[in-house]
Design a protein around this motif. Structure first.
Motif, PDB file in Angstrom:
ATOM      1  N   PHE A  41       0.938  -1.146  -0.109  1.00 15.74           N
ATOM      2  CA  PHE A  41       0.128   0.113   0.085  1.00 15.74           C
ATOM      3  C   PHE A  41       0.842   1.337   0.021  1.00 15.74           C
ATOM      4  O   PHE A  41       1.440   1.632   0.975  1.00 15.74           O
ATOM      5  CB  PHE A  41      -0.657  -0.071   1.226  1.00 15.74           C
ATOM      6  CG  PHE A  41      -1.970  -0.918   1.053  1.00 15.74           C
ATOM      7  CD1 PHE A  41      -3.217  -0.632   0.856  1.00 15.74           C
ATOM      8  CD2 PHE A  41      -1.925  -2.436   1.674  1.00 15.74           C
ATOM      9  CE1 PHE A  41      -4.303  -1.385   0.944  1.00 15.74           C
ATOM     10  CE2 PHE A  41      -2.806  -3.207   1.649  1.00 15.74           C
ATOM     11  CZ  PHE A  41      -4.016  -3.090   1.165  1.00 15.74           C
ATOM     12  N   GLU A  42       0.940   1.878  -1.223  1.00 19.12           N
ATOM     13  CA  GLU A  42       1.943   3.090  -1.344  1.00 19.12           C
ATOM     14  C   GLU A  42       1.297   4.231  -1.694  1.00 19.12           C
ATOM     15  O   GLU A  42       0.329   4.166  -2.159  1.00 19.12           O
ATOM     16  CB  GLU A  42       3.111   2.766  -2.669  1.00 19.12           C
ATOM     17  CG  GLU A  42       3.725   1.320  -2.186  1.00 19.12           C
ATOM     18  CD  GLU A  42       4.704   0.900  -3.196  1.00 19.12           C
ATOM     19  OE1 GLU A  42       4.283   1.329  -4.388  1.00 19.12           O
ATOM     20  OE2 GLU A  42       5.584   0.262  -3.100  1.00 19.12           O
ATOM     21  N   PRO A  43       1.791   5.496  -1.433  1.00 21.33           N
ATOM     22  CA  PRO A  43       1.037   6.774  -1.924  1.00 21.33           C
ATOM     23  C   PRO A  43       0.717   6.684  -3.213  1.00 21.33           C
ATOM     24  O   PRO A  43       1.536   6.184  -4.290  1.00 21.33           O
ATOM     25  CB  PRO A  43       2.044   7.714  -1.432  1.00 21.33           C
ATOM     26  CG  PRO A  43       3.163   7.079  -0.411  1.00 21.33           C
ATOM     27  CD  PRO A  43       3.008   5.550  -0.656  1.00 21.33           C
ATOM     28  N   GLY A  44      -0.545   7.098  -3.459  1.00 25.42           N
ATOM     29  CA  GLY A  44      -0.927   7.293  -4.824  1.00 25.42           C
ATOM     30  C   GLY A  44      -0.630   8.554  -5.508  1.00 25.42           C
ATOM     31  O   GLY A  44      -0.390   9.292  -5.005  1.00 25.42           O
ATOM     32  N   THR A  45      -0.370   8.345  -6.864  1.00 25.43           N
ATOM     33  CA  THR A  45      -0.575   9.605  -7.806  1.00 25.43           C
ATOM     34  C   THR A  45      -1.566   9.607  -8.665  1.00 25.43           C
ATOM     35  O   THR A  45      -2.434   8.784  -9.032  1.00 25.43           O
ATOM     36  CB  THR A  45       0.798   9.564  -8.495  1.00 25.43           C
ATOM     37  OG1 THR A  45       0.978   8.247  -9.343  1.00 25.43           O
ATOM     38  CG2 THR A  45       1.965   9.574  -7.431  1.00 25.43           C
ATOM     39  N   GLY A  46      -1.640  10.605  -9.497  1.00 24.82           N
ATOM     40  CA  GLY A  46      -2.787  10.750 -10.517  1.00 24.82           C
ATOM     41  C   GLY A  46      -4.061  10.554  -9.850  1.00 24.82           C
ATOM     42  O   GLY A  46      -4.438  11.273  -9.013  1.00 24.82           O
ATOM     43  N   THR A  47      -4.754   9.676 -10.346  1.00 28.15           N
ATOM     44  CA  THR A  47      -6.331   9.345  -9.939  1.00 28.15           C
ATOM     45  C   THR A  47      -6.153   9.005  -8.613  1.00 28.15           C
ATOM     46  O   THR A  47      -7.414   9.104  -7.825  1.00 28.15           O
ATOM     47  CB  THR A  47      -7.040   8.607 -10.897  1.00 28.15           C
ATOM     48  OG1 THR A  47      -6.356   7.137 -11.050  1.00 28.15           O
ATOM     49  CG2 THR A  47      -7.201   9.081 -12.160  1.00 28.15           C
ATOM     50  N   ALA A  48      -5.175   8.364  -8.146  1.00 26.03           N
ATOM     51  CA  ALA A  48      -5.030   7.734  -6.692  1.00 26.03           C
ATOM     52  C   ALA A  48      -4.488   8.777  -5.797  1.00 26.03           C
ATOM     53  O   ALA A  48      -4.215   8.335  -4.715  1.00 26.03           O
ATOM     54  CB  ALA A  48      -4.375   6.505  -6.689  1.00 26.03           C
ATOM     55  N   ALA A  49      -4.278   9.926  -6.221  1.00 25.07           N
ATOM     56  CA  ALA A  49      -3.538  11.097  -5.292  1.00 25.07           C
ATOM     57  C   ALA A  49      -4.421  11.438  -4.003  1.00 25.07           C
ATOM     58  O   ALA A  49      -5.789  11.368  -4.083  1.00 25.07           O
ATOM     59  CB  ALA A  49      -3.453  12.356  -6.214  1.00 25.07           C
ATOM     60  N   GLY A  50      -3.588  11.339  -3.114  1.00 22.06           N
ATOM     61  CA  GLY A  50      -4.173  11.585  -1.752  1.00 22.06           C
ATOM     62  C   GLY A  50      -4.646  10.362  -0.918  1.00 22.06           C
ATOM     63  O   GLY A  50      -4.951  10.198   0.259  1.00 22.06           O
ATOM     64  N   GLY A  51      -4.604   9.064  -1.646  1.00 24.67           N
ATOM     65  CA  GLY A  51      -4.777   7.871  -1.223  1.00 24.67           C
ATOM     66  C   GLY A  51      -3.586   6.943  -1.492  1.00 24.67           C
ATOM     67  O   GLY A  51      -2.372   7.288  -1.487  1.00 24.67           O
ATOM     68  N   LEU A  52      -4.031   5.588  -1.440  1.00 22.81           N
ATOM     69  CA  LEU A  52      -3.105   4.601  -1.489  1.00 22.81           C
ATOM     70  C   LEU A  52      -3.253   3.756  -2.644  1.00 22.81           C
ATOM     71  O   LEU A  52      -4.478   3.473  -2.934  1.00 22.81           O
ATOM     72  CB  LEU A  52      -2.907   3.646  -0.269  1.00 22.81           C
ATOM     73  CG  LEU A  52      -2.456   4.284   0.955  1.00 22.81           C
ATOM     74  CD1 LEU A  52      -2.845   3.275   2.185  1.00 22.81           C
ATOM     75  CD2 LEU A  52      -1.309   5.008   1.090  1.00 22.81           C
ATOM     76  N   VAL A  53      -2.088   3.220  -3.313  1.00 22.49           N
ATOM     77  CA  VAL A  53      -2.220   2.172  -4.218  1.00 22.49           C
ATOM     78  C   VAL A  53      -1.765   0.868  -3.883  1.00 22.49           C
ATOM     79  O   VAL A  53      -0.944   0.844  -3.370  1.00 22.49           O
ATOM     80  CB  VAL A  53      -1.326   2.518  -5.729  1.00 22.49           C
ATOM     81  CG1 VAL A  53      -1.480   1.405  -6.538  1.00 22.49           C
ATOM     82  CG2 VAL A  53      -1.745   3.910  -6.209  1.00 22.49           C
ATOM     83  N   HIS A  54      -2.810  -0.145  -4.055  1.00 28.74           N
ATOM     84  CA  HIS A  54      -2.593  -1.409  -3.533  1.00 28.74           C
ATOM     85  C   HIS A  54      -2.285  -2.124  -4.455  1.00 28.74           C
ATOM     86  O   HIS A  54      -3.008  -2.404  -5.372  1.00 28.74           O
ATOM     87  CB  HIS A  54      -3.706  -1.903  -2.904  1.00 28.74           C
ATOM     88  CG  HIS A  54      -3.885  -3.407  -2.799  1.00 28.74           C
ATOM     89  ND1 HIS A  54      -4.583  -4.164  -3.574  1.00 28.74           N
ATOM     90  CD2 HIS A  54      -3.959  -4.100  -1.695  1.00 28.74           C
ATOM     91  CE1 HIS A  54      -4.641  -5.452  -2.959  1.00 28.74           C
ATOM     92  NE2 HIS A  54      -4.201  -5.422  -1.794  1.00 28.74           N
ATOM     93  N   ARG A  55      -1.073  -2.719  -4.450  1.00 32.26           N
ATOM     94  CA  ARG A  55      -0.456  -3.709  -5.170  1.00 32.26           C
ATOM     95  C   ARG A  55      -0.172  -5.139  -4.780  1.00 32.26           C
ATOM     96  O   ARG A  55       0.584  -5.216  -3.842  1.00 32.26           O
ATOM     97  CB  ARG A  55       0.814  -3.116  -6.060  1.00 32.26           C
ATOM     98  CG  ARG A  55       0.731  -1.965  -7.043  1.00 32.26           C
ATOM     99  CD  ARG A  55       1.961  -1.403  -7.816  1.00 32.26           C
ATOM    100  NE  ARG A  55       1.776  -0.273  -8.481  1.00 32.26           N
ATOM    101  CZ  ARG A  55       1.897   0.977  -8.147  1.00 32.26           C
ATOM    102  NH1 ARG A  55       2.246   0.956  -6.790  1.00 32.26           N
ATOM    103  NH2 ARG A  55       1.586   1.938  -8.926  1.00 32.26           N
ATOM    104  N   GLU A  56      -0.964  -6.242  -5.474  1.00 30.62           N
ATOM    105  CA  GLU A  56      -0.595  -7.376  -4.909  1.00 30.62           C
ATOM    106  C   GLU A  56      -0.079  -8.008  -5.845  1.00 30.62           C
ATOM    107  O   GLU A  56      -0.329  -8.010  -7.102  1.00 30.62           O
ATOM    108  CB  GLU A  56      -2.156  -7.895  -4.420  1.00 30.62           C
ATOM    109  CG  GLU A  56      -2.236  -9.081  -3.693  1.00 30.62           C
ATOM    110  CD  GLU A  56      -3.683  -9.513  -3.254  1.00 30.62           C
ATOM    111  OE1 GLU A  56      -4.258  -8.769  -2.259  1.00 30.62           O
ATOM    112  OE2 GLU A  56      -4.246 -10.331  -3.887  1.00 30.62           O
ATOM    113  N   SER A  57       0.908  -9.015  -5.333  1.00 30.79           N
ATOM    114  CA  SER A  57       1.605 -10.116  -6.420  1.00 30.79           C
ATOM    115  C   SER A  57       1.948 -10.898  -5.761  1.00 30.79           C
ATOM    116  O   SER A  57       2.407 -11.051  -4.378  1.00 30.79           O
ATOM    117  CB  SER A  57       2.902  -9.383  -7.090  1.00 30.79           C
ATOM    118  OG  SER A  57       3.765  -8.903  -6.123  1.00 30.79           O
TER     119      SER A  57
END
Length: 150
Positions: A41-57
């Motif tokens: 769960f990393e800081p988001g950019t673009g449309t996810a700015a202000g939130g988190l991007v959840h990348r699962e692998s």
């Protein structure tokens, strides 16, 4: 069990790396699959700015075959710090999330299927999501445990 751990700020709580263990049970056939991997769960950019991007692998094993698997979701700020709006990577709404009481139930209609998710937080380093999927083509239970890394 109703020992839930309230989360006053969901985005701050989720930030970082989590170990992920997921079982996928097909209630119609009895088949069971397993996903193991990590979620960042990393800081988001673009449309996810202000939130988190959840990348699962990780790796998903189904019917004896192991394959690489992953997904990306956006966790955006909700109306209060304890709430988030979860969206698919393409921006479509997925579900809301309110962990202020440490427990939340959310629905997501998908075509003819209904996904009902139950989220529980046990402590600062462990939470769980259980999705029950019902529809004409699906009868599944997806249970995911998250444990903080580090």
């Amino acid at each position: 069990m109703d020992d839930f751990w309230p989360v006053p700020d969901v985005l701050a709580h989720l930030a970082g790396r989590w170990r992920v263990e997921r079982t996928v049970l097909d209630l119609a056939t009895g088949d069971e699959g397993r996903f193991t991997g990590t979620a960042d769960f990393e800081p988001g950019t673009g449309t996810a700015a202000g939130g988190l991007v959840h990348r699962e692998s990780g790796t998903f094993r189904w019917r004896g075959v192991a394959r690489p698997a992953g997904r990306t979701l956006h966790f955006l700020p909700g109306g209060t710090p304890g709430r988030a709006e979860v969206r698919f990577a393409d921006g479509r709404p997925f579900h809301d999330l309110d962990l202020t009481r440490g427990h939340h139930v959310a629905d997501h209609p998908c075509a003819a299927d209904l996904y009902r998710g139950e989220f529980t937080v046990r402590d600062a380093d462990h939470w769980r999501a259980v999705w029950r999927v019902r529809g004409p083509a699906k009868d599944l239970v997806l249970t995911t445990g998250y444990a903080r890394v580090g």
